[in-house]
Motif scaffolding. Structure first.
Motif, short mmCIF file in Angstrom:
data_model
loop_
_atom_site.label_atom_id
_atom_site.label_comp_id
_atom_site.label_asym_id
_atom_site.label_seq_id
_atom_site.Cartn_x
_atom_site.Cartn_y
_atom_site.Cartn_z
N ARG A 176 -5.00 0.07 2.24
CA ARG A 176 -6.20 0.65 2.88
C ARG A 176 -7.36 0.72 1.89
O ARG A 176 -8.52 0.86 2.27
CB ARG A 176 -5.90 2.04 3.43
N GLU A 203 1.98 -1.56 12.21
CA GLU A 203 1.65 -0.84 13.45
C GLU A 203 0.61 0.25 13.22
O GLU A 203 -0.18 0.57 14.09
CB GLU A 203 2.93 -0.24 14.05
N GLN A 204 0.62 0.79 11.99
CA GLN A 204 -0.34 1.87 11.68
C GLN A 204 -1.67 1.32 11.16
O GLN A 204 -2.53 2.07 10.74
CB GLN A 204 0.29 2.84 10.68
N GLY A 205 -1.78 -0.02 11.13
CA GLY A 205 -3.08 -0.62 10.80
C GLY A 205 -3.37 -0.77 9.32
O GLY A 205 -4.51 -1.09 8.95
N ARG A 264 -1.36 -6.39 7.62
CA ARG A 264 -1.33 -7.41 8.69
C ARG A 264 -0.18 -8.35 8.36
O ARG A 264 -0.04 -8.79 7.21
CB ARG A 264 -2.66 -8.15 8.66
N GLU A 291 -5.08 -5.07 5.94
CA GLU A 291 -5.73 -5.28 7.25
C GLU A 291 -7.23 -5.06 7.16
O GLU A 291 -7.98 -5.44 8.06
CB GLU A 291 -5.07 -4.33 8.27
N ARG A 292 -7.72 -4.48 6.04
CA ARG A 292 -9.15 -4.15 5.90
C ARG A 292 -10.06 -5.31 6.27
O ARG A 292 -9.75 -6.44 6.01
CB ARG A 292 -9.46 -3.82 4.43
#
Ligand SMILES: C[S@@+](CC[C@H](N)C(=O)[O-])C[C@H]1O[C@@H](n2cnc3c(N)ncnc32)[C@H](O)[C@@H]1O
Length: 291
Positions: free
Chosen positions: A243, A267-269, A272, A289-290
């Motif tokens: 993150r 799943e929690q973002g 990826r 995933e940023r």
């Protein structure tokens, strides 16, 4: 045993071929039970001579191997193989398994160089740790192609064992590599190999991976080192890091009790899932995933 008595011309054998031969002979010796040998010696004339001859041939192979290893280490230390030439050399040896499925020519070469045990039972006794089984050369090659670690990267091998992946990556690229391993003897062996190869871009520390600051890392390699709550905690740490910065995670192992924790971070973002790789899709390649 008769086959092992054939004259062995050691001179033309490559380092990897000597390692393969030596491991085969050691396997035979380790599997001869002294009581049964004593019975054979007593019952069959000639067995004693045959066994002595086997032992002396095994000794010759070991001597030739240790000379070949010392020469290769000295030439690498002396700069004879640049990182790209080193990588090209072991990859060109190939990943086709021997008939007995006991390794490949590329693995033989790397294992000879790093004195990597195929399976060491000196592993962590921690309940959630897995055995110290080194990565296959084909997997290391895949990792180098997929993650393509460069000069500005910091690769962490989480649960580095005797260091095969970390040492191979360090010798094959300009990247910085850090191994984290619970078992002290494995860490000492890996650091010894790094010195023998003259590698300045790799270091191994003895620690529980949960106690290590991973924030400098940009690429993380995990070969099913742990499961359960350790895997959950490490996946959460990597998720939190993902993150904050761009990272790549190359994690191989089963989904149950291990991969599922990386899926949770997806799943929690935080991460990826870029792709699955390997014969059984056992490798997950994940990126931040940023953005
Ligand atoms: C399967 S081996 C992987 C070896 C290496 N990564 C390679 O690919 O060649 C897994 C290693 O993880 C280590 N390990 C298990 N739990 C650990 C923990 N909590 N912290 C650090 N190392 C751990 C084990 O001792 C074992 O040596």
């Amino acid at each position: 045993m008769a086959a092992l008595e054939l004259p062995i011309a050691l001179e033309p054998l490559s380092l990897g071929a000597l390692w393969h031969l030596s491991e085969g002979l050691r396997f035979v010796r380790d599997n001869v039970q002294p009581e049964l040998l004593a019975q054979d010696v007593a019952a069959t004339p000639g067995v004693s001579v045959q066994w002595s001859s086997f032992l002396s041939r095994e000794g010759l192979v070991r001597q030739a191997l240790s000379l070949a290893t010392a020469l290769e280490l000295a030439s690498i230390r002396g700069g004879a193989r640049s990182p790209s030439a080193f990588r090209a050399h072991w990859e060109a040896l190939g990943f086709v398994a021997h008939v007995a499925r006991d390794g490949t020519p590329a693995d033989d070469y790397l294992d000879a160089l790093f004195l990597t045990s195929r399976l060491s039972f000196v592993s962590s006794s921690a309940p959630l740790a897995n055995v110290n089984l080194a990565s296959r050369a084909s997997r290391v090659s895949d990792f180098l192609s997929v993650a393509a670690p460069g000069r500005s990267d910091v690769v962490f091998d989480l649960g580095s064992g005797s260091g095969k992946l970390a040492l191979t990556v360090a010798a094959s690229s300009e990247t910085t590599v850090q191994g984290v391993e619970l078992v002290e003897s494995a860490v000492d062996e890996a650091n010894g190999s790094a010195i023998a190869l003259g590698l300045q871009n790799v270091a191994f520390q003895r620690a529980d991976v949960r106690d290590v600051d991973l924030s400098a890392g940009t690429v993380f390699y995990l070969y099913f080192p742990f499961r359960g709550e350790v895997a959950s905690s490490v996946a959460a740490t990597l998720g939190a890091l993902a993150r904050q910065k761009d990272i790549t995670v190359y994690a191989s192992g089963p989904v149950r009790d291990y991969g599922e924790f990386f899926v949770r971070e997806v799943e929690q973002g935080a991460l990826r899932l870029v792709q699955r790789r390997g014969e059984f899709e056992e490798v997950m390649v994940l990126r931040s995933e940023r953005g």
